[in-house]
Design an enzyme around this catalytic site. Structure first.
Site, PDB file in Angstrom:
ATOM      1  N   CYS B  68       0.854  -1.203   0.000  1.00 22.66           N
ATOM      2  CA  CYS B  68       0.000   0.000   0.000  1.00 22.66           C
ATOM      3  C   CYS B  68       0.880   1.241   0.000  1.00 22.66           C
ATOM      4  O   CYS B  68       0.650   2.207  -0.733  1.00 22.66           O
ATOM      5  CB  CYS B  68      -0.899   0.032   1.237  1.00 22.66           C
ATOM      6  SG  CYS B  68      -1.924  -1.434   1.454  1.00 22.66           S
ATOM      7  N   CYS B  71       2.599   2.979  -3.145  1.00 21.32           N
ATOM      8  CA  CYS B  71       1.833   3.957  -3.937  1.00 21.32           C
ATOM      9  C   CYS B  71       1.417   5.157  -3.075  1.00 21.32           C
ATOM     10  O   CYS B  71       1.437   6.290  -3.527  1.00 21.32           O
ATOM     11  CB  CYS B  71       0.584   3.323  -4.520  1.00 21.32           C
ATOM     12  SG  CYS B  71       0.907   2.106  -5.800  1.00 21.32           S
ATOM     13  N   CYS B 106      -8.097  -2.206  -4.585  1.00 21.15           N
ATOM     14  CA  CYS B 106      -6.635  -2.076  -4.647  1.00 21.15           C
ATOM     15  C   CYS B 106      -5.979  -3.436  -4.446  1.00 21.15           C
ATOM     16  O   CYS B 106      -5.052  -3.814  -5.142  1.00 21.15           O
ATOM     17  CB  CYS B 106      -6.131  -1.123  -3.558  1.00 21.15           C
ATOM     18  SG  CYS B 106      -5.894   0.559  -4.122  1.00 21.15           S
ATOM     19  N   CYS B 172     -37.259   7.065  13.733  1.00 20.54           N
ATOM     20  CA  CYS B 172     -36.485   7.160  14.971  1.00 20.54           C
ATOM     21  C   CYS B 172     -35.370   8.198  14.849  1.00 20.54           C
ATOM     22  O   CYS B 172     -35.189   9.022  15.730  1.00 20.54           O
ATOM     23  CB  CYS B 172     -35.874   5.798  15.327  1.00 20.54           C
ATOM     24  SG  CYS B 172     -37.080   4.659  16.037  1.00 20.54           S
ATOM     25  N   HIS B 173     -34.604   8.147  13.748  1.00 16.93           N
ATOM     26  CA  HIS B 173     -33.356   8.918  13.694  1.00 16.93           C
ATOM     27  C   HIS B 173     -33.539  10.359  13.255  1.00 16.93           C
ATOM     28  O   HIS B 173     -32.570  11.117  13.231  1.00 16.93           O
ATOM     29  CB  HIS B 173     -32.330   8.177  12.839  1.00 16.93           C
ATOM     30  CG  HIS B 173     -31.951   6.848  13.440  1.00 16.93           C
ATOM     31  ND1 HIS B 173     -31.187   6.753  14.588  1.00 16.93           N
ATOM     32  CD2 HIS B 173     -32.259   5.579  13.084  1.00 16.93           C
ATOM     33  CE1 HIS B 173     -31.033   5.475  14.904  1.00 16.93           C
ATOM     34  NE2 HIS B 173     -31.684   4.739  14.008  1.00 16.93           N
ATOM     35  N   ARG B 210     -23.361  -2.566  11.635  1.00 18.00           N
ATOM     36  CA  ARG B 210     -24.299  -1.798  12.464  1.00 18.00           C
ATOM     37  C   ARG B 210     -25.671  -1.701  11.799  1.00 18.00           C
ATOM     38  O   ARG B 210     -26.705  -1.806  12.449  1.00 18.00           O
ATOM     39  CB  ARG B 210     -23.733  -0.397  12.736  1.00 18.00           C
ATOM     40  CG  ARG B 210     -24.612   0.445  13.656  1.00 18.00           C
ATOM     41  CD  ARG B 210     -24.658  -0.172  15.048  1.00 18.00           C
ATOM     42  NE  ARG B 210     -25.659   0.438  15.914  1.00 18.00           N
ATOM     43  CZ  ARG B 210     -26.947   0.117  15.922  1.00 18.00           C
ATOM     44  NH1 ARG B 210     -27.408  -0.799  15.078  1.00 18.00           N
ATOM     45  NH2 ARG B 210     -27.777   0.693  16.755  1.00 18.00           N
ATOM     46  N   CYS B 214     -29.577  -2.856  12.935  1.00 18.89           N
ATOM     47  CA  CYS B 214     -30.809  -2.058  12.858  1.00 18.89           C
ATOM     48  C   CYS B 214     -31.905  -2.835  12.131  1.00 18.89           C
ATOM     49  O   CYS B 214     -33.059  -2.856  12.566  1.00 18.89           O
ATOM     50  CB  CYS B 214     -30.553  -0.751  12.111  1.00 18.89           C
ATOM     51  SG  CYS B 214     -30.246   0.661  13.186  1.00 18.89           S
TER      52      CYS B 214
END
Lengths: 148, 253
Positions: B68, B71, B106, B172-173, B210, B214
């Site tokens: 990695c 580059c 990559c 909810c959010h 996550r 939900c």
């Protein structure tokens, strides 16, 4: 008029659905479903267990009940202390079965409905969140909460 | 520009930005002050164990060529801000790609190595490391041009009811932020802390992990890691949180 339309729609749905997956039929009167589902008799103790259990009703995720040994309770729905004095059994039954019949925007899940749901997880597909007997148990428990 | 001119320009900008922009708070804002301090303390935030593992992989020279770092020399400078621009549309394929996807790309196309696999410890480590290089950088993900259809799909996902519990993310959010779900406080659902160390997981997980939690919560289909559905949702969440500082590796309950 709106409720009458909903009632007709429910009757049509009941007629259209296949017998194998059909849920117990019910009739909406005003903002209530007066008759117990399938004529079943509810049990308040079983209802209390369903309300407190995290995998079944899990009501406490959103609601508060008068249970001093339950420290973590939700603040989203109305408190349930005294709900049995504010609403009769038929009104409680309708709000459990499908609160969307009263308020299409409600955040309260429908606990006795299988139509019109999207992307239901396989384990929960084609069955209601609570059975007819469980609905009656919870109704009986909630009706017993008469102290504000 | 005069001071008055600048003030007017700022006011116009504020009016032009979406209504939610200055209300949205990061996930850490819903933690206790003690957990907020722990998140910021590299010695006490376990997420940094994954960051260190990722840093080691990033510069490891044996067997893999190019590495990695051959580059991306001086990654603290060259990759600073990179994570704040994902998800984005990959020019070659026209597909939406997130940071995990870019790292895998990559790995497969340039390093000619087998993909790590979503949610593998190596990919989590590398993602956490690259994300940590953009700590405090404001999110600047585009919803325009080629990204527009993906943004629209993510927004539709966020706003539609799903699962047996028939709930939409927005209920909810957006509408119930700050309310309690049992012992947990509902947040704005911002992904700027991911990959994050969650106490519930006892480890670091991706944003898609996550999101799967939900989905399970509303008894809805759990889409695959890296699925089009979650990628589009990730894009929508990132655009919605535009301007918020990245805080990966976050610490979450």
């Amino acid at each position: 008029m709106k409720l009458a339309a909903i009632r007709i729609a429910l009757i049509m749905l009941a007629l259209a659905s296949a017998p194998a997956s059909a849920l117990e039929a019910y009739t909406v009167v005003g903002d209530a479903i007066p008759a117990p589902l399938g004529g079943r008799i509810g049990d308040a103790l079983r209802g209390r267990a369903l309300v407190l259990d995290r995998t079944q009703g899990n009501c406490l995720i959103c609601h508060h009940v008068p249970e001093p040994n339950e420290p973590f309770q939700g603040t989203i729905g109305p408190g349930l202390a005294g709900v049995g004095a504010r609403l009769d059994s038929g009104q409680l039954r309708l709000r459990l079965i499908d609160a969307g019949l009263l308020n299409p925007q409600t955040v309260m899940p429908p606990y006795f409905r299988i139509e019109g749901l999207r992307d239901v997880a396989p384990a929960f597909r084609d069955r209601p969140a609570l059975t007819a007997q469980e609905i009656e148990d919870v109704v009986t428990y909630l009706a017993s909460l008469r102290t504000p | 520009m005069s001071a008055a001119g600048r003030a007017l320009a700022a006011a116009l900008l504020a009016l032009a930005s979406p209504a939610f922009a200055d209300e949205i708070k990061p996930g850490s804002a819903f933690l206790s002050p003690e957990m907020q301090r722990q998140q910021e303390d590299q010695g006490r935030n376990p997420g940094y164990l994954w960051v260190e593992q990722g840093e080691e992989l990033f510069s490891r020279r044996e067997s893999v060529s190019p590495t990695c770092i051959s580059c991306h020399a001086d990654p603290g400078q060259s990759l600073r801000g990179a994570a704040a621009r994902y998800p984005q549309v990959d020019r070659a394929s026209g597909k939406l790609i997130n940071l995990e996807g870019r790292i895998e790309q990559c790995r497969v196309e340039r390093q000619k190595q087998p993909a790590f696999g979503y949610e593998s410890q190596d990919l989590l480590g590398l993602t956490a490391y690259v994300a940590s290089l953009s700590k405090s950088v404001p999110l600047s993900v585009s919803a325009d041009g080629a990204a527009k259809p993906f943004y629209e799909a993510g927004k539709a996902f966020y706003e539609r009811r799903q699962g047996q519990l028939n709930l939409a993310c927005t209920q909810c959010h957006d509408d119930l932020v700050g309310q309690k779900l049992r012992g947990d406080t509902i947040s704005h659902g911002v992904g700027t802390g991911y990959p994050a160390y969650r106490l519930e997981w006892n480890g670091v997980g991706s944003l898609h992990r996550r999101l799967r939690a939900c989905s399970l919560g509303v008894r809805a289909t759990q889409f695959d890691y890296g699925s089009d559905d979650y990628l589009a949702l990730e894009l929508y969440l990132a655009v919605r949180a535009k301007g918020l500082a990245l805080e990966a590796p976050g610490l979450r309950r």
